[in-house]
Design an enzyme around this catalytic site. Structure first.
Site, short mmCIF file in Angstrom:
data_model
loop_
_atom_site.label_atom_id
_atom_site.label_comp_id
_atom_site.label_asym_id
_atom_site.label_seq_id
_atom_site.Cartn_x
_atom_site.Cartn_y
_atom_site.Cartn_z
N LEU A 41 0.82 -1.22 0.00
CA LEU A 41 0.00 0.00 0.00
C LEU A 41 0.85 1.27 0.00
O LEU A 41 1.91 1.32 0.61
CB LEU A 41 -0.92 0.00 1.23
CG LEU A 41 -1.87 -1.20 1.32
CD1 LEU A 41 -2.72 -1.11 2.59
CD2 LEU A 41 -2.77 -1.29 0.09
N HIS B 251 -3.40 4.30 -2.60
CA HIS B 251 -4.40 3.45 -1.94
C HIS B 251 -5.04 4.20 -0.77
O HIS B 251 -6.26 4.13 -0.57
CB HIS B 251 -3.75 2.17 -1.40
CG HIS B 251 -3.14 1.29 -2.44
ND1 HIS B 251 -1.80 1.02 -2.50
CD2 HIS B 251 -3.70 0.59 -3.47
CE1 HIS B 251 -1.54 0.21 -3.50
NE2 HIS B 251 -2.67 -0.07 -4.12
N GLN C 172 -4.93 -12.50 -13.13
CA GLN C 172 -4.80 -11.29 -13.96
C GLN C 172 -3.37 -11.04 -14.40
O GLN C 172 -3.10 -10.04 -15.07
CB GLN C 172 -5.37 -10.07 -13.24
CG GLN C 172 -4.54 -9.56 -12.08
CD GLN C 172 -5.27 -8.46 -11.33
OE1 GLN C 172 -6.30 -8.69 -10.70
NE2 GLN C 172 -4.75 -7.25 -11.40
N LYS D 2 -5.55 6.13 -12.19
CA LYS D 2 -4.27 5.65 -12.71
C LYS D 2 -4.49 4.45 -13.63
O LYS D 2 -3.83 4.28 -14.63
CB LYS D 2 -3.36 5.27 -11.56
CG LYS D 2 -1.96 5.04 -12.03
CD LYS D 2 -1.20 4.17 -11.10
CE LYS D 2 -0.31 3.29 -11.92
NZ LYS D 2 -0.33 1.93 -11.49
#
Ligand code: AMP
Length: 284
Positions: free
Chosen positions: A35, A39, A63, A153
């Protein structure tokens, strides 16, 4: 209030059911950990609009089109938990891979994402957005949030998730939060941890290139702007996957601009072994 750490979906359902009975709204911030302030900004946005914020940390194997990238993904859970204790997150959901994929990951469902699946990130990371949807449909099923907070982002990811919410009939409202940057402009990312010190400085060039493109935008062909931005990065040692300008609402790549449509420029480029992505609205 002390943060509750939950590993199992059943337990999470029970916890959230009790809170919903009290009339509490739920905000959800899904992450893959390591993090940073990006975040934390999502967590702040959630706790300022929802009564209860759930953060998840789950590095989703489905992913990663590059298994090496998955293996190298930073894992700093202790540090993340200490950081989260200082935020207003009420729950940290920390599931294992079998908790999310009890039947394994070999034959998972396919989502109809249309062109979003095959352009830009979809072109260079085949299967990536299918993986994102596979994990997000499970996480959304586990949390059933009123609001979902994600970062600009990952512009294309936000568009994919918007589509996913419709496909699975989720009532969650997607809130897209602005990109948080390092002082030099580099978009914060867990992957930045893998950049050697000299490359951290160089990586700010992506932001500078986007900013320069924004100042140079003019109606007509967009090709010269795409080419000069790509050349600037390549001259400085980046291996560019794409530099694209697209309609900000649909993400359809554009070659021409008449001066009105909202535009976003999107970049993906390697610096050494680290792949960086960033984007900027050129006109809105
Ligand atoms: P990740 O842990 O990289 O999967 O990211 C989790 C969420 O944080 C996603 O919604 C990202 O878009 C968001 N995020 C990542 N980096 C940033 C940043 N620099 N600024 C704002 N949001 C970010």
């Amino acid at each position: 209030m002390k943060m509750t750490v939950i590993h199992h979906t059943d337990e999470l359902h029970g916890y959230l059911f009790n809170n919903r009975q009290k009339g509490y709204t739920i905000g959800f911030v899904p992450t893959m950990g390591a993090l940073h302030s990006g975040h934390l900004a999502l967590l702040e946005a959630s706790s300022s609009s929802a009564d209860l914020t759930v953060c998840s940390i789950f590095v989703n194997p489905t992913q990663f089109n590059d298994p090496g990238d998955f293996k190298k993904y930073p894992d700093v859970k202790e540090q993340d938990m200490q950081l989260l204790e200082k935020t207003s997150a009420s729950v940290l959901f920390l599931p294992s891979v079998p908790e999310i994929y009890p039947s394994g990951t070999d034959s998972l469902e396919h989502y109809e994402l249309g062109y979003l699946d095959s352009i830009l990130e979809g072109q260079f990371r085949p299967g990536h957005f299918q993986g994102v949807c596979q994990v997000m449909s499970r996480l959304l099923g586990a949390v059933d949030p009123d609001m979902l907070f994600m970062g600009q982002k990952d512009y294309q990811q936000c568009m994919v998730i918007k589509r996913l919410l419709t496909l699975i009939g989720s009532p969650a409202r997607l809130v897209t939060c602005p990109t948080v940057r390092e002082p030099g402009g580099l978009a914060m990312s867990s992957r930045n941890l893998r950049l050697p010190a000299p490359d951290r400085e160089k990586a700010t060039l992506i932001y500078q290139a986007l900013t320069q493109a924004k100042t140079r935008l003019k109606p007509g062909s967009l090709e010269p702007l795409k080419i000069s931005t790509r050349e600037l990065l390549e001259r400085n040692g980046f291996r560019v996957d794409y530099v694209e300008i697209a309609d900000a609402a649909t993400l359809m790549p554009l070659d021409e601009w008449r001066g009105q449509q909202a535009l976003v420029m999107l970049v993906a480029a390697f610096l050494g072994e680290v792949r960086l992505i960033d984007n900027m609205l050129l006109h809105n």
